[in-house]
Design an enzyme around this catalytic site. Sequence first.
Site, PDB file in Angstrom:
ATOM      1  N   GLU A   1      41.596  32.832  37.879  1.00 58.63           N
ATOM      2  CA  GLU A   1      41.695  31.374  37.870  1.00 58.63           C
ATOM      3  C   GLU A   1      40.657  30.843  36.888  1.00 58.63           C
ATOM      4  O   GLU A   1      39.579  31.415  36.719  1.00 58.63           O
ATOM      5  CB  GLU A   1      41.403  30.860  39.282  1.00 58.63           C
ATOM      6  CG  GLU A   1      41.372  29.347  39.434  1.00 58.63           C
ATOM      7  CD  GLU A   1      40.926  28.928  40.825  1.00 58.63           C
ATOM      8  OE1 GLU A   1      41.311  27.835  41.258  1.00 58.63           O
ATOM      9  OE2 GLU A   1      40.177  29.693  41.479  1.00 58.63           O
TER      10      GLU A   1
ATOM     11  N   LYS B   1      48.808  25.528  41.530  1.00 57.78           N
ATOM     12  CA  LYS B   1      48.135  25.817  42.796  1.00 57.78           C
ATOM     13  C   LYS B   1      48.493  24.786  43.860  1.00 57.78           C
ATOM     14  O   LYS B   1      48.341  23.586  43.662  1.00 57.78           O
ATOM     15  CB  LYS B   1      46.619  25.831  42.549  1.00 57.78           C
ATOM     16  CG  LYS B   1      45.774  26.223  43.752  1.00 57.78           C
ATOM     17  CD  LYS B   1      44.296  26.210  43.335  1.00 57.78           C
ATOM     18  CE  LYS B   1      43.377  26.624  44.459  1.00 57.78           C
ATOM     19  NZ  LYS B   1      41.955  26.527  44.024  1.00 57.78           N
TER      20      LYS B   1
ATOM     21  N   CYS C   1      43.416  31.625  44.395  1.00 61.17           N
ATOM     22  CA  CYS C   1      42.141  31.415  45.083  1.00 61.17           C
ATOM     23  C   CYS C   1      42.291  30.905  46.527  1.00 61.17           C
ATOM     24  O   CYS C   1      42.644  31.668  47.417  1.00 61.17           O
ATOM     25  CB  CYS C   1      41.268  30.488  44.245  1.00 61.17           C
ATOM     26  SG  CYS C   1      39.485  30.619  44.596  1.00 61.17           S
TER      27      CYS C   1
END
Length: 268
Positions: free
Chosen positions: A40, A106, A148
């Site tokens: 990321e 995300k 993440c």
Amino acid sequence: MRIALAQIASTTDPEENLAEVGRRVAEAAAAGARVLVLPEATMCRFGVALGPVAEPFDGPWVTRVRELADASGITVVAGMFTPSGDGRVHNTLLVTGAGVEARYDKVHLFDAFGFAESDTVAPGTEPVTVDVPDPITGDPVRLGLSTCYDVRFPGLYQRLADAGAAVLLVPASWGAGEGKREQWELLVRARALDTGSFVLACDQADPTTVGREHGKAPTGIGFSMVAGPLGEVVDTLGAEPGLLVTDVDPAAAAHVRTRIPVLANRRF
């Protein structure tokens, strides 16, 4: 399928980070990898204004990564930032190269531990999988994409597994702090176990290993990891930058899902 995880320490300069991508693409291709996963925020680390560095998905940064990937014949997965249209950005995974093109924005934003990602980042809405041809058989291997903080939400990974993904990718820029390494390792292994999948988690390297500071933003702790479908640790890196190359067999995940059919046995 051979997959490489490149644990790097991104800077605030997209051009400098692009040069690092080029070095890691060459390294992964030389190791025989079909896919290279970068963290990321590969494009630019957290802790600075993201709006000025965000680029459209057809912009010059993506174009250059695509050229690097195509030239080496591998597919690259890398974190970047794209404009969202509401003044914020999307935290985007770019998947490009060797005939493969996809993006994932995300879904779960890191509004935790005193950090508010949603102040500057707009959430995505949809799970995404991508098919990468096996270089030997030509059969598609389906990869599930996540980023993440997503790793704390098992429902997303079950959706990806339901969609046929046996290999789940987790590029990350994990926040440092007490107990955070233990949480990282536990969550990666748990997502593997509760989906019967390989989970390949690629974090930013700990910036203190290259002479920088963590700062207040999540800038990585290292310890990128491959977890097998029984939740076992297949391989891991330390805190410093490095390359982890692993071979994953989707048939092994299918076998585990037959022996321990947690996806099929779900009631909720």
